[in-house]
Design a protein around this motif. Structure first.
Motif: not given
Length: 285
Positions: A125-147
């Motif tokens: 079965l496929p496992f649904p993974m969804y991109p967040t607004a931060n899957s591509a991001m700039e100007n921050t060094t903090s951890w952000q969710f990508a998928w």
């Protein structure tokens, strides 16, 4: 009137008639093609077998010559349709539905898992993974969710493949969360400057019952505030175990927990909620 003795021929004919009547009655019995009451027991070995006129087996139940106990339903061409039990190994009693493809009849379409008996083996079965607004991001060094993805556990093993890049270098990590367990970081790795780093993870769904919601989170960050980082997902799905080592760890079970419905089944009886939000946690370092 005086009785006249019968001649010998009359007496022989009478005896023959009586013998025929007795013989016919001795052969009269109910048709042996129905069982109206009671059970049929096949014990201490042996099988009940149904065959076509040319000898092709279409139904078998009982103990196989290899010693396993099971049920087999076949097709007229001799290929298997459905089997319960496995006469090849000692991990028997799998249930399997077989392909009708005459050129590849040994392909299994539906089965439970060979090494992990609480999970579905096939189909994958496929496992649904969804991109967040931060899957591509700039100007921050903090951890952000990508998928992020959450799904009721069906198969025993998850496979996720993706790639990350950071213009000025950075880091990425993947975490797994099962119901009742804490977030577990599977791996954290470095992203060299302007270099795509490909990753594929094969993850047994430890501590999950069938139907429990399991969560995967992919995070990334930049090494410099002027950098950009991006993660792209290639595929994510769940499959059956290939080896005994891939069998997921059992969750902690009590009598009450074993009798309770899975988290997924319980969710169906309540108002639906976001498949992602309950497991989200950001941990800044």
């Amino acid at each position: 009137m005086a009785a006249v003795p019968q001649d010998i021929l009359d007496r022989i004919r009478s005896l023959e008639r009586q013998v025929r009547e007795l013989t016919g009655r001795s052969q009269m019995r109910p048709a042996l093609d129905k069982i109206l009451h009671g059970d049929i027991v096949i014990g201490e070995g042996g099988q009940l077998i149904a065959e076509t006129p040319d000898g092709t087996r279409t139904f078998v139940v009982g103990q196989t010559p290899q010693g396993d106990w099971g049920v087999g339903i076949g097709r007229e061409d001799g290929t298997s349709a459905l089997t319960v039990g496995d006469d090849v190994s000692d991990r028997g009693q799998m249930i399997r539905i077989w392909s009708r493809d005459r050129d590849a009849p040994n392909r299994i379409l539906i089965m439970d898992d060979y090494y992990s008996d609480r999970f579905l083996g096939r189909p994958w079965l496929p496992f649904p993974m969804y991109p967040t607004a931060n899957s591509a991001m700039e100007n921050t060094t903090s951890w952000q969710f990508a998928w992020i993805g959450r799904m009721p556990a069906q198969n025993a093993v998850a496979v996720l493949s993706f790639s990350s890049i950071a213009s000025a270098g950075g880091q990425a990590r993947i975490t797994y969360v099962a119901p009742g367990s804490s977030e577990r970081v599977l791996e954290t790795w470095t992203l060299p400057t302007n270099t795509w780093v490909n990753k594929t993870f094969t993850v047994p769904l430890d501590d999950a019952e069938w139907g429990d919601g399991v969560l995967f989170q992919i995070e990334h960050r930049n090494s410099a505030s002027t950098g950009a980082v991006e993660t792209r997902m290639f595929h994510a799905y769940t499959r059956n175990t290939y080896t005994e080592a891939e069998a997921p760890d059992l969750p902690t079970r009590t009598a009450a927990a074993a009798a309770a419905p899975s988290a997924f089944e319980a969710d169906l009886a309540t108002t639906p909620e976001s498949p992602v939000e309950p497991g989200l946690r950001r941990v800044d370092e």
